[in-house]
Design a protein around this motif. Sequence first.
Motif, PDB file in Angstrom:
ATOM      1  N   ILE A 127       2.455  -0.641  -8.539  1.00  0.00           N
ATOM      2  CA  ILE A 127       1.391   0.651  -8.918  1.00  0.00           C
ATOM      3  C   ILE A 127       1.809   1.200 -10.133  1.00  0.00           C
ATOM      4  O   ILE A 127       2.769   0.997 -10.654  1.00  0.00           O
ATOM      5  CB  ILE A 127       1.718   1.618  -7.735  1.00  0.00           C
ATOM      6  N   LYS A 165      -2.566  -1.547  -8.456  1.00  0.00           N
ATOM      7  CA  LYS A 165      -3.292  -0.402  -7.955  1.00  0.00           C
ATOM      8  C   LYS A 165      -2.989   0.727  -9.311  1.00  0.00           C
ATOM      9  O   LYS A 165      -1.805   0.662  -9.592  1.00  0.00           O
ATOM     10  CB  LYS A 165      -2.320   0.162  -6.842  1.00  0.00           C
ATOM     11  N   ASP A 222       0.877  -0.955   0.092  1.00  0.00           N
ATOM     12  CA  ASP A 222      -0.138   0.102  -0.003  1.00  0.00           C
ATOM     13  C   ASP A 222       0.838   1.184  -0.070  1.00  0.00           C
ATOM     14  O   ASP A 222       1.950   1.119   0.496  1.00  0.00           O
ATOM     15  CB  ASP A 222      -0.910   0.166   1.385  1.00  0.00           C
ATOM     16  N   GLU A 257      -7.024  -0.714  -5.864  1.00  0.00           N
ATOM     17  CA  GLU A 257      -7.713   0.304  -6.089  1.00  0.00           C
ATOM     18  C   GLU A 257      -7.534   1.149  -7.463  1.00  0.00           C
ATOM     19  O   GLU A 257      -6.219   1.115  -7.726  1.00  0.00           O
ATOM     20  CB  GLU A 257      -7.477   1.258  -4.868  1.00  0.00           C
TER      21      GLU A 257
END
Length: 256
Positions: A156, A188, A4, A35
């Motif tokens: 990401i 992500k 994260d 996300e």
Amino acid sequence: MSSDIRIEHVTKVYSSNGRSLKAVDDISMEINDSEFICIVGPSGCGKSTLLRMIAGLEPVSSGEILMGGKKITSPSPEIGFVFQEYTLFPWRTVGKNVEFGLELKRVPPQERERVVAKYLDMVGLSRFKDSYPHQLSGGMRQRTAIARTLAVNPKILLMDEPFGALDAQTRNILQEQLLDIWHKEKKKVLFVTHNVDEAVFLADKVVVMTARPGRIKEIIDIEIPRPRERTETEVNKVRNVILKSLFEEVQKLSDH
């Protein structure tokens, strides 16, 4: 370990000719696994600056950006970046462009071939493996850039208005392709756009930034199931909320 991303009280100040300009002011947010977040805001509000700081391409003035609990201070293969300009090597074929990051990582040739084939197939460019960038349309070049970024398996994907230079039809097709890739790859994604329709079509959350210095004005959760119809009532409702929020910020700029 969690990958994260946490942005904690990040500010960016530029200095030139003895004057300082605050581009981004006290931004805090999290990007959790899988996300898809879009960032919108008035021109010059620091959207691209924020992305570049997350990528480690630009130092923060204060605050910190953490990935998996570790501070980001320089570029890393774990953070992929897709720019608005296609940034392909003109002297390399499509396949060789996608292979570039794998060569840097010293991945063995057979494995490189497998990975290149996988991602060219994913972006629908297998037949163009031996073509050069100048032989491709803008949309195909951007798909090559996305495949090249994904090939090194970043945690990401940072995307700075990647479809901004494309015509509306190509843009819509690429948005759908990107969602398909995101769904398969479970990455992500942090995506900067000027286009509110694009943000509502793509995102789980839309971050609205204020006029400069860029702060987070609000974060809007989009709980409309996918696939989304661009003209459905719920989509229009959310779009209008975001447009109203942005209009307030643009008004502030014209009031100064």
